[in-house]
Design a protein around this motif. Structure first.
Motif, PDB file in Angstrom:
ATOM      1  N   ARG A  94       5.174  -7.753   7.715  1.00  0.00           N
ATOM      2  CA  ARG A  94       4.035  -7.320   6.929  1.00  0.00           C
ATOM      3  C   ARG A  94       3.986  -8.020   5.562  1.00  0.00           C
ATOM      4  O   ARG A  94       2.928  -8.416   5.097  1.00  0.00           O
ATOM      5  N   ASN A  95       5.141  -8.154   4.926  1.00  0.00           N
ATOM      6  CA  ASN A  95       5.150  -8.565   3.528  1.00  0.00           C
ATOM      7  C   ASN A  95       5.590  -9.996   3.248  1.00  0.00           C
ATOM      8  O   ASN A  95       5.283 -10.529   2.193  1.00  0.00           O
ATOM      9  N   ARG A 110      -1.050   6.845  14.572  1.00  0.00           N
ATOM     10  CA  ARG A 110      -0.998   5.864  15.658  1.00  0.00           C
ATOM     11  C   ARG A 110       0.435   5.405  15.887  1.00  0.00           C
ATOM     12  O   ARG A 110       0.887   5.250  17.006  1.00  0.00           O
ATOM     13  N   LYS A 111       1.143   5.194  14.784  1.00  0.00           N
ATOM     14  CA  LYS A 111       2.541   4.754  14.877  1.00  0.00           C
ATOM     15  C   LYS A 111       3.384   5.797  15.586  1.00  0.00           C
ATOM     16  O   LYS A 111       4.227   5.468  16.423  1.00  0.00           O
ATOM     17  N   GLN A 169      -3.093  -4.864  14.023  1.00  0.00           N
ATOM     18  CA  GLN A 169      -1.859  -5.420  14.591  1.00  0.00           C
ATOM     19  C   GLN A 169      -2.076  -6.439  15.700  1.00  0.00           C
ATOM     20  O   GLN A 169      -1.249  -6.556  16.593  1.00  0.00           O
ATOM     21  N   GLU A 227      -3.345   5.733  10.555  1.00  0.00           N
ATOM     22  CA  GLU A 227      -2.422   4.672  10.954  1.00  0.00           C
ATOM     23  C   GLU A 227      -1.033   5.248  11.241  1.00  0.00           C
ATOM     24  O   GLU A 227      -0.383   4.878  12.224  1.00  0.00           O
ATOM     25  N   PHE A 269      -0.936  -8.520   5.989  1.00  0.00           N
ATOM     26  CA  PHE A 269      -0.447  -7.216   5.540  1.00  0.00           C
ATOM     27  C   PHE A 269      -1.346  -6.095   6.064  1.00  0.00           C
ATOM     28  O   PHE A 269      -0.883  -5.122   6.650  1.00  0.00           O
ATOM     29  N   ARG A 293       8.383  -4.538   8.244  1.00  0.00           N
ATOM     30  CA  ARG A 293       8.057  -4.878   6.860  1.00  0.00           C
ATOM     31  C   ARG A 293       8.281  -6.349   6.553  1.00  0.00           C
ATOM     32  O   ARG A 293       7.613  -6.911   5.686  1.00  0.00           O
ATOM     33  N   ILE A 320       2.271   6.082   4.882  1.00  0.00           N
ATOM     34  CA  ILE A 320       2.465   5.804   6.303  1.00  0.00           C
ATOM     35  C   ILE A 320       3.942   5.934   6.670  1.00  0.00           C
ATOM     36  O   ILE A 320       4.300   6.570   7.660  1.00  0.00           O
ATOM     37  N   MET A 325      -0.459   3.360  -0.018  1.00  0.00           N
ATOM     38  CA  MET A 325      -0.685   3.765   1.367  1.00  0.00           C
ATOM     39  C   MET A 325       0.530   3.469   2.246  1.00  0.00           C
ATOM     40  O   MET A 325       0.866   4.222   3.149  1.00  0.00           O
ATOM     41  N   GLU A 326       1.193   2.358   1.937  1.00  0.00           N
ATOM     42  CA  GLU A 326       2.368   1.962   2.715  1.00  0.00           C
ATOM     43  C   GLU A 326       3.405   3.082   2.715  1.00  0.00           C
ATOM     44  O   GLU A 326       4.032   3.363   3.730  1.00  0.00           O
ATOM     45  N   ASN A 338      -1.495  -5.276   9.800  1.00  0.00           N
ATOM     46  CA  ASN A 338      -0.380  -4.428  10.216  1.00  0.00           C
ATOM     47  C   ASN A 338      -0.600  -2.983   9.801  1.00  0.00           C
ATOM     48  O   ASN A 338      -0.298  -2.054  10.539  1.00  0.00           O
ATOM     49  N   MET A 339      -1.181  -2.781   8.602  1.00  0.00           N
ATOM     50  CA  MET A 339      -1.401  -1.417   8.119  1.00  0.00           C
ATOM     51  C   MET A 339      -2.511  -0.723   8.884  1.00  0.00           C
ATOM     52  O   MET A 339      -2.480   0.486   9.067  1.00  0.00           O
ATOM     53  N   GLY A 340      -3.524  -1.479   9.297  1.00  0.00           N
ATOM     54  CA  GLY A 340      -4.591  -0.891  10.100  1.00  0.00           C
ATOM     55  C   GLY A 340      -5.640  -0.162   9.286  1.00  0.00           C
ATOM     56  O   GLY A 340      -6.630   0.292   9.832  1.00  0.00           O
TER      57      GLY A 340
END
Lengths: 392, 376, 128
Positions: free
Chosen positions: B52-53, A104-105, B181, A101, B262, B49, A75, A71-72, B265-267
């Motif tokens: 996130r990571n 939204r970004k 977020q 998502e 993580f 990132r 996105i 998914m990352e 942040n991804m939602g």
């Protein structure tokens, strides 16, 4: 090495040097292995308006094949399009999980970009608020129109073939119930038949064998004036084969397209016609008529995935150029029609079953049914009675 | 060891011990201009990132300190974190309280899974990595059973937006709108066009401090001793098995928190797949950052996250621009990003061999100097 | 022994923290409906246009026989209702304080709410 260097330089040059189009439209689809038709729609757009890398309008990207785990990447792919200052619209078809998502970004950074979601996998309540428009196939209206078409062709009985796993899906079981009610109202006999799940231990081959063997028995039991419908793609192939040989009716598939079932069932080779829908339709029609299926078998003339990618791209372009209005069903359908000459579209707004709230930017669309050897049935002209939209 | 090495040897050593990061810097420098992304976008993406990571990758450090290699079992923690998120979504607890509650729910699950994982690994000493990798698959099966069959049935989850309409099982995507977020935007900060998730960075900094402090505690020292030599540690009175389990438990709990960070942040939570790549990607990142199975530092984590994800961001566009077809760009990305994981592992093995060779050589040298009589 | 007590106290504290987080972060989904309704034989008629705004946020406008969804966190909220006719001319503005319990889903009929004379209105709905 030299070649590579030249390639590199050319690529860099093409990225930076040309920007002839006044704006760009980003199109994100699956790859050939996941959803070929969606991708062909993007290629049709590139053919018409050019690739942005060489001065055209369309920037085409694909999401990963295993989009559920990556998914990352999805996105990043979608949101990355907003980095292009000329980008004015982003179309994602199919809008796999992560699209909401990504939208939204994009919104946070670039509120001016139009965001279109085709066939969203995420819940309507998630995707609709963050996109400018969301499109699904109208399985609710089709629950009625398919029965209506069956009656028009002269069917007396309607056989719905499925299995428990599919009936666990909300939309599929809802459509089944709508069909049952429509049969009652239009005077057809509704029959529910079970066929094995191709993902179970019998496998695709076993499930197809079952359908091949069962259809003659069903035709005997319910008579020649029987229309068949199945929810599973794997069942479509053998079903079409038997109907063409023995009789009965087939209105359209679960996700109708001339490519759905027909090439496999009738042994049509469509390599030369790839992406050329009128030619595909012609060739399939010849095959169906040759097998004796004239006037009994139908489909959508253009694949839904193809039309959605291309149609949304066209719609976005029209909006940016000021020729169309956002969330105007007429303008939207006009854009679809550009890529599906001859086939009419119709649709309605999505209505949430729990709250009863109508979504202003979520549309359900369906195409006119095309019956081989007979032509379009004009299903888009029919008004579906309001009560069917309330059936759970 | 390195007291009598020449300059070229030193340089060679530097390149050998940093081969992976150097290779990546080179590839990235080549790919960035081809991708055509703006500097702003790339900086923003890298900052996002890191936020996130990093926490996930940092959770790998403790088992490495304890000599247990790369903990593929962190996936277990990730699953626990996801279970926490599913519950708070069902209860519709939003904002920071939601995330804190999700962490609270994930903690006992992580501890239990960590104890399980640690005990299994104690029976497979020396083969921790492969064992924990396979254990991840096993627990994944249990997770699917719980989420797909028990939730909504035996375990009460009621929201229609979560439960499949058949009445049990969670839908395959869960929108995390309410907690989206919230850590990142806890302390809003924007420099120019770039927004910085200061809240998340703060949490990550806390974890870094914790790790630094932990290394100096009795437990941390014990872990290092065990990593050096288990038998010696045992005879020195260190409870080896217990300490190893503790290191895995802490790693699993942290991985659970990391997954929550993580996903906030991804939602969006992809119920059955979000944890799939967590282990592999985190491990790839730490290896690319220059860590080895036996030695990893905090800078390795950050360098690794930046290099690995830079590659991830630029390779699809670079591929598309090089080849000219969108789909091939995607395959190019897969080829590059999974390829680099493979390269990282191969280079890592090669480097370990080189290290051993060098050690042997220097050992021989030391022996020759100090105990000439011991030869023969 | 001391260790066990310590762990038990720790667990109790964590559970308490969890409960506190639950109360603090609970989000209520409120569906505001603008439909004609019957309450014990009395019909409350819905207005043509109602503008709804909670806690001074941007107003959401709904027409006759329509509904809108709001998400609220916390128990006490200021509600502003602006009633208008078909052409959008404001007829009256009603302000109320709304008290919510821990229910997750709350459905509100605007006509009934407008009839209610009390300043502070307690709302309750479905827990799940």
């Amino acid at each position: 090495m030299k070649k590579l260097l030249v390639l590199l330089v050319v690529a860099m040059f093409s990225v930076f040097a040309f920007s002839a189009a006044a704006f760009h439209i980003g199109v994100v689809t699956g790859t050939v292995s996941q959803s070929e038709d969606d991708l062909r729609g993007a290629e049709a757009l590139i053919k018409n308006y050019g690739d942005s890398a060489s001065g055209g309008m369309i920037t085409h990207l694909t999401y990963p094949d295993n989009f559920m785990s990556e998914m990352e990447t999805t996105i990043a792919q979608i949101a990355g399009l907003a980095d292009d200052p000329l980008m004015k619209a982003i179309i994602v078809n199919q809008a796999v999980p992560g699209t909401a998502e990504a939208f939204r970004k994009v919104r946070e950074k670039r509120p001016d970009i139009l965001l279109f979601a085709g066939e969203p996998h995420e819940d309507p309540g998630v995707i609709a608020p963050v996109s400018d428009i969301a499109i699904n196939a109208d399985n609710i209206a089709r629950g009625y129109t398919i029965i209506y078409a069956a009656k028009m062709l002269g069917a007396k009985t309607f056989v719905h073939i499925s299995f428990p796993r599919h009936m666990g899906y909300e939309l599929l079981s809802r459509r089944r119930n709508i069909m049952e009610q429509a049969c009652k109202d239009l005077g057809l006999k509704f029959v529910f038949e079970t066929a094995p799940d191709p993902t179970s231990d019998v496998g695709v081959a076993g499930a197809q064998q079952f359908v091949l063997e069962k259809v003659p028995a069903w035709l005997k039991k319910y008579g020649q004036e029987t229309a068949f419908f199945c929810t599973n793609d794997a069942h479509t192939d053998p079903l079409l084969k038997r109907i063409a040989e023995l009789g009965g009716y087939f209105i359209e598939a679960d996700l109708p397209s001339p490519l759905m079932g027909y090439p496999g069932a009738l042994g049509v080779d469509l390599k030369a016609e790839q992406g050329n829908w009128p030619a595909i339709l012609n060739k399939v029609e010849e095959a169906v008529v040759a097998k004796g299926g004239k006037g009994r078998m139908g489909t959508w003339a253009y694949s839904y995935g193809y039309a959605t990618t291309a149609g949304l791209g066209e719609y976005a372009k029209n909006i940016i150029e000021g020729k169309a209005k956002l969330n105007n069903l007429k303008d939207l359908l006009a854009a679809y029609n550009v890529y599906t000459p001859g086939a009419e579209w119709n649709g309605s707004n999505y209505k949430d079953m729990n709250t009863g709230i109508k979504s202003k930017n979520h549309f359900l669309l369906y195409q006119d049914t095309y019956v081989f050897g007979k032509g379009y049935l004009g299903m888009t002209k029919i008004t579906v009675p309001e009560k069917y939209f309330g059936i759970k | 060891m390195s007291q009598n090495l020449t300059f070229t040897e030193k340089l060679k050593n530097f390149f050998i011990s940093n081969a992976v990061p150097i290779l990546f810097v080179v590839i990235t420098l080549l790919a960035v201009p081809v991708s055509g992304f703006s500097a702003n976008y790339l900086i923003q993406e890298m900052i996002t990132r890191i936020g996130r990571n990093s926490f996930l990758v940092l959770s790998l450090l403790l088992p490495i300190i304890a000599g247990m290699g790369l903990n593929f079992g962190m996936v277990l923690g990730a699953m626990a974190g996801q279970i926490g998120l599913i519950f708070i979504t069902d209860w519709s607890i939003v904002g920071i309280p939601g995330l804190v509650l999700a962490m609270l729910i994930s903690t006992p699950i992580s501890i239990l899974l960590g104890i399980l994982c640690g005990s299994v690994l104690n029976r497979a000493k020396g083969r921790e990595m492969a064992t924990s990798y396979i254990l991840g698959f096993f627990i994944n099966g249990v997770y699917q059973l719980v989420v797909l069959y028990f939730m909504g049935g035996i375990i009460p989850v009621k929201s229609p937006s979560l439960v499949l309409s058949r009445g049990y099982g969670i839908r395959n995507t869960v929108a995390l709108d309410g907690v989206r977020q919230v850590f990142d935007n806890m302390i809003p900060l924007k420099i120019g066009e770039i927004s910085i998730p200061l809240g998340t960075f703060f949490i990550i900094a806390l974890l870094c401090l914790f790790i630094l402090w932990f290394r100096k505690t009795k437990l941390g020292q014990d872990m290092r001793a065990i990593a050096q030599d288990m038998k010696v540690a045992q005879s020195a009175g260190i409870p080896v098995d217990r300490t190893r389990i503790i290191s895995i438990v802490i790693s699993t709990v942290l991985a659970g928190y990391g997954q929550i960070i993580f996903l906030q942040n991804m939602g969006t939570l992809s119920t059955y797949n979000s944890h799939d790549q967590t282990g592999v990607f985190s491990i790839a990142a730490i290896l690319i950052g220059g860590a080895t199975v036996s030695r990893a530092t905090i800078p390795n984590v950050f360098i690794g996250v930046i290099l690995f994800h830079m590659m991830f961001v630029v390779s699809p566009m670079a591929g598309k621009n090089l080849i000219g077809q969108a789909m091939l760009g995607e395959y190019f990305r897969q080829f590059i990003s999974y390829g680099i994981i493979a390269i990282a592992l191969v280079l890592h093995a090669w480097r370990r061999q080189k290290d051993k060779e060098m050690e042997r050589r220097s050992l021989r040298g030391v022996k020759a100097e100090k105990q000439p009589q011991a030869e023969k | 022994m001391k260790r066990t007590v310590f762990i038990l106290i720790l667990i109790a504290l964590l559970v308490l923290l969890g409960v506190w987080m639950f109360v603090l972060g609970r989000q209520r989904t409120i569906v505001m409906r603008n439909e004609d309704i019957d309450r014990q034989g009395i019909t409350y008629e819905a207005a043509q246009i109602v503008g709804i705004s909670f806690d001074g946020a941007e107003e959401k406008e709904i027409t006759y026989d329509d509904a809108a969804i709001f998400y609220l966190v916390g128990s006490s909220h200021k509600l502003k209702l602006r009633v208008a006719d078909e052409d959008g001319n404001t007829l009256r503005v009603v302000e109320k304080t709304i008290k919510l319990d821990l229910s997750k889903n709350i459905s509100v009929d605007i006509p009934e709410l407008l009839e209610n004379k009390e300043e502070v209105i307690k709302l309750t709905g479905k827990m799940w």
